[in-house]
Design an enzyme around this catalytic site. Structure first.
Site, short mmCIF file in Angstrom:
data_model
loop_
_atom_site.label_atom_id
_atom_site.label_comp_id
_atom_site.label_asym_id
_atom_site.label_seq_id
_atom_site.Cartn_x
_atom_site.Cartn_y
_atom_site.Cartn_z
CE LYS A 40 30.62 25.82 17.37
NZ LYS A 40 31.78 25.31 16.62
CE1 TYR A 267 17.75 9.44 44.55
CE2 TYR A 267 18.71 11.29 43.36
CZ TYR A 267 17.64 10.45 43.62
OH TYR A 267 16.45 10.62 42.95
#
Ligand SMILES: *Cc1c(COP(=O)(O)O)cnc(C)c1O
Length: 393
Positions: A40, A267
């Site tokens: 999965k 940033y």
């Protein structure tokens, strides 16, 4: 590993390690108990198709996934064997379940009735709740379990439960696991005594498989251990089995630049140079699944066998590294975010610890944008696979 074709950011799969883990884990189980790997979430980020293909080649003929689309993708890529969907599928997809020969988990008797009403014959496995209280009919509720068996369209191929203790290195965890095992098998025996057929039964995920392999039944639903990790480092160290990490996460260095003491970078200029600083720009970011929590020196990469701390905020596609102490670094070098470089190693468990989570989350969040390739693949083979549009990449 001389021919590198990877351009930007990629995952390398160590197939030898995968084979090793399969052998070691299989050796723990009773001879009639088979591995049913959990592939999965794109095989915990590794790439469901290359991993399942390799496991098929090793003779493994049972898999579990979380969603119907994951199951369909495996079938469309020729994966053989039983594919069990562990979670919810909307009953409107019953025709797809039948078409792709997927086995659906019965979440409870109400869900069974809804699926049965679709007039498609479907393979199912019954989830029995023995304490996790997530999915499944309570092991004590024989009446509702019998209602499921009474559904004419549902062909029961097995029944399973799931352990709620995820650290079975502790005696309390093992005691709880054994109690759940007893409850499960008692219920299975009662149902069989009533005449119902239950071809396959199973209980164990990775921790259970490592520490209580004897209660395994027919399948070990192994996920994280197969990929050579455990959720946290302490569990990995105490696994009692040499589990080898299958995945490495790497990115290219695109640029090197020097900034002066006092200059900011990234940033918000959250990094301010305390000395004249050499910065390397790595072509990977949180959009690739590198956790943003590793920003500002919490995490690091390895370049040329040395540690390069992450500086400033991780961006969506790029990450700045402090390489002041690695003067030899040049553009085109490779930064290792998970894996080995020289004598140093960063494991998924290390990253998980830094990010305040478990390795399962770090791995399963590695994005589809990353190239995925077995390490033995040469540049030429890679070009051929690309030309063929292979989803194995
Ligand atoms: C994910 C999952 C597994 C595999 O778990 P690991 O701890 O990664 O081995 C097994 N069973 C169920 C029901 C799961 O959801």
């Amino acid at each position: 590993m001389t021919e590198f074709y990877q351009g930007r950011a990629w995952i390398e799969l160590d197939i030898t390690a995968l084979r090793h883990n399969v052998e070691r884990l299989q050796a723990l189980l009773n001879p009639d108990c088979a591995l049913m790997p959990a592939v999965k979430a794109n095989a915990y980020g590794h790439g469901a198709i290359p991993i399942a293909k390799e496991l098929n080649a090793l003779g493994i003929r049972a898999f579990c996934v979380a969603s119907i689309l994951e199951g369909v993708e495996l079938r469309q890529n020729g994966i053989l064997g039983e594919i069990l969907i562990l979670g919810y599928t909307h009953p409107q997809y019953a025709p797809l379940l039948a078409q792709y020969r997927l086995t659906q988990t019965i979440l409870d008797h109400t869900y069974a009735l809804a699926l049965n009403a679709c007039k498609q014959t479907i393979d199912v496995q019954i989830k029995i709740d023995t304490g996790m209280h997530r999915l499944g009919t309570s092991y004590q509720n024989l009446a509702e379990l019998q209602q499921i068996f009474a559904c004419r369209q549902l062909r029961v191929t097995g029944a399973y439960t799931h352990l709620y203790e995820d650290d079975l290195t502790l005696p309390t965890g093992r005691a709880a696991a054994l109690a759940q095992g007893r409850a499960f098998y008692q219920t299975v025996d009662r149902l069989k005594a009533l005449g119902y057929r239950i071809p396959k039964v199973h209980i164990l995920a990775s921790s259970g498989l490592l520490h209580c392999p004897g209660i395994g039944g027919d399948y070990g639903r192994v996920g994280i251990a197969l990929y050579g990790q455990m959720p946290v480092k302490a569990q990995w160290k105490s696994a009692g089995v040499d589990l080898r990490p299958v995945l490495s996460l790497k990115a290219r260095i695109s640029l090197i630049r020097d900034i002066a003491k006092g200059d900011g970078a990234g940033y918000g200029h959250q990094f301010v140079a305390r000395r004249d600083t050499k910065i390397a720009v790595a072509t990977i970011g949180y959009g690739d699944g590198l956790p943003r929590r590793l920003s500002n020196g919490v995490g690091a990469a390895l370049i040329r066998g040395q540690t390069a701390p992450i500086i400033g905020r991780i961006c969506m596609d790029q990450t700045l590294l402090d390489v002041t102490d690695i003067p030899a670094v040049v553009p085109g070098d490779i930064a290792v975010f998970i894996g080995k470089s020289g004598s140093k190693e960063i494991t998924a468990c290390d990253v998980a610890e830094q990010a305040g989570t478990i390795s399962n989350e770090i791995l399963s969040c590695l994005s589809h944008r990353l190239e995925r390739t077995p390490v033995q693949t040469t540049a030429r083979q890679h070009a051929q696979l690309l030309a063929a549009g292979s989803s194995a990449l």
